[in-house]
Write an enzyme that holds these catalytic residues in place. Structure first.
Site, mmCIF file in Angstrom:
data_model
loop_
_atom_site.group_PDB
_atom_site.id
_atom_site.type_symbol
_atom_site.label_atom_id
_atom_site.label_comp_id
_atom_site.label_asym_id
_atom_site.label_seq_id
_atom_site.Cartn_x
_atom_site.Cartn_y
_atom_site.Cartn_z
ATOM 1 C CG HIS A 26 -1.779 1.166 1.142
ATOM 2 N ND1 HIS A 26 -3.042 1.053 0.821
ATOM 3 C CD2 HIS A 26 -1.659 2.535 1.764
ATOM 4 C CE1 HIS A 26 -3.660 2.322 1.196
ATOM 5 N NE2 HIS A 26 -2.927 3.208 1.745
ATOM 6 C CD GLU A 27 1.692 3.731 3.603
ATOM 7 O OE1 GLU A 27 1.807 4.626 3.055
ATOM 8 O OE2 GLU A 27 0.545 3.491 4.387
ATOM 9 C CG HIS A 30 0.202 6.218 -0.737
ATOM 10 N ND1 HIS A 30 -0.734 6.762 -1.342
ATOM 11 C CD2 HIS A 30 -0.084 5.543 0.478
ATOM 12 C CE1 HIS A 30 -1.942 6.407 -0.833
ATOM 13 N NE2 HIS A 30 -1.481 5.715 0.272
#
Length: 424
Positions: A26-27, A30
């Protein structure tokens, strides 16, 4: 004991790995899109709370934090780290060979800085003009600042971020992609996990082939056998097991003519469909055959991701309509427990559970709630419609209140988890 599945090191390791991978991916979404947009990413962190490990590579500090809940990518412009620089403050400037300021020392100089200049700040602009003006012994001098200069205080260095390196300095589309990339990465991870499952364990063949034909059932009475491939029902060509099930289930207490292929020979049989709770049954199971064909595996990955996404969305809809209450939700404790239990059932089950969790994480973060990625995306949409950004202080307050609400929700569902665990 409520946590029998945590007795093994394997279960605990599975929990750590699964949640670590979900948060990391997820990170990473980003991070990669932010870097692609040219945003200065100060920190890539797994976990929350105090740092237990950190290493700096390039402009980014990679950290592991104590609490294994969540993570973050800290982008320039999202915190007030440069507010430490004020007018009338005495600083020392260290310059490179061409005269650009590379370090702004807020501590007393050590005397080892070559070409250093000490003075009192008159004015500065580290976002656009990249300049700083000092009063040096009564003379005002202006210095050009390198775009990768560092502020230094108490031995800690912070790289400055010109406006074009800050999150807010990017276009709406670039910011939208940098935020959306986190949840998108979770959907991609689920897709990849389903593909790995398909290539490792095979994909169930969706062909209309009989597996077990139960003795005494309608199919057996009509002379149908295990291994028969259904070609048509009532003259309608059958290509998939789902088509077969749909026709039979909608034909309770009817006579259906089956044409099957048995060893290359076409055989016709009339089956009297029995009724069970107004649903047609012929008492057969599908074939256990699997395929490793790449096209089928890719379709399996895409369809599984889509099916679980729609299922979770329906569940969320039931929550908002009141059909499902907070008592039915599971929080971190319940999810940890289920992860440990699935780990005991084998790698295939654990990977499928990880894929479902990844979809859950992606969908949850896309909810238009403050403090979530979806809430930030909603503010960007509002900015696009209004033609100007929402006041940062108001947006920050909304996100703060949203974060408080989420923490309260987590406490409630965690309490529910604990009550269920200790009453089992």
């Amino acid at each position: 004991m409520p946590f029998p599945n945590l007795d093994s090191v394997e279960s605990i390791l599975a929990i750590v790995v699964v949640f670590g991978v979900l948060v990391f991916v997820h990170e990473l979404g980003h991070f990669l899109l932010a870097k692609r947009a040219g945003i200065l990413c100060r920190e890539f962190a797994l976990g929350m709370g105090p740092k237990i490990f950190s290493v700096k590579r390039g402009e980014t500090e990679y950290t592991l934090r104590l609490l294994p809940i969540g993570g973050m990518v800290r982008m320039a412009g999202e915190d007030p780290e440069l507010d430490i620089l004020k007018p009338h403050m005495e600083v020392t400037l260290v310059r490179d060979a061409v005269g650009k300021v590379t370090h702004i020392l807020l501590d007393s100089p050590t005397g080892e800085e070559k070409g250093a200049v000490t003075g009192t700040i008159v004015r500065f602009d580290l976002e656009q003009a990249l300049s700083i003006e000092l009063d040096v012994e009564g003379e005002q001098r202006t210095f050009s600042v390198h775009p990768q200069a560092h502020l230094v205080k108490d031995g800690h260095e912070v790289q400055i971020a010109p406006l074009n390196r800050q999150f807010k300095g990017k276009t709406i589309w670039q910011r939208f992609l940098a935020i959306f990339a986190g949840p998108a990465a979770n959907f991609l991870l689920a897709f990849v996990l389903f593909i790995v499952i398909g290539f490792t364990y095979g994909v169930p063949v969706n062909a209309p082939i009989f597996g077990e034909v139960l003795k005494g059932g309608p199919a057996a009475q009509a002379g149908l056998q295990s291994g028969d491939r259904v070609l048509s029902i009532q003259g309608q060509t059958i290509n998939t097991w789902r088509e077969l099930v749909d026709i039979v289930s909608k034909s309770p207490d009817k006579q259906l003519t089956f044409v099957v292929d048995r060893g290359g020979q076409k055989i016709a049989a009339t089956v009297h469909v029995q009724t069970e709770e107004n649903v047609g049954k012929i008492m057969v199971t599908g074939s256990n055959q699997v395929t490793y064909e790449p096209g089928e595996v890719l379709r399996y990955g895409a369809k599984s991701t889509y099916d679980f996404t729609t299922m979770i969305l329906k569940s969320l809809g039931m929550l908002f309509t009141g059909a499902v209450g907070l008592d039915d939700l599971s929080g971190p404790v319940g999810i940890f427990k289920m992860t440990g239990e699935f780990a005991q059932q084998g790698m295939a089950i654990l990977m499928k559970w990880a894929a479902v969790l990844s979809i859950n994480l992606g969908l949850f973060n896309l909810l238009p709630l403050p403090a979530l990625d979806g809430g930030r995306l909603a503010f960007l949409v509002a900015e696009a419609l209004r033609g100007r950004p929402v006041d940062p202080h108001k947006e920050g307050m909304v996100h703060f209140l949203g974060f408080a609400f989420l923490m309260l929700l987590i406490l409630v569902v965690t309490w529910n988890d604990l009550q269920r665990l200790f009453t089992e």
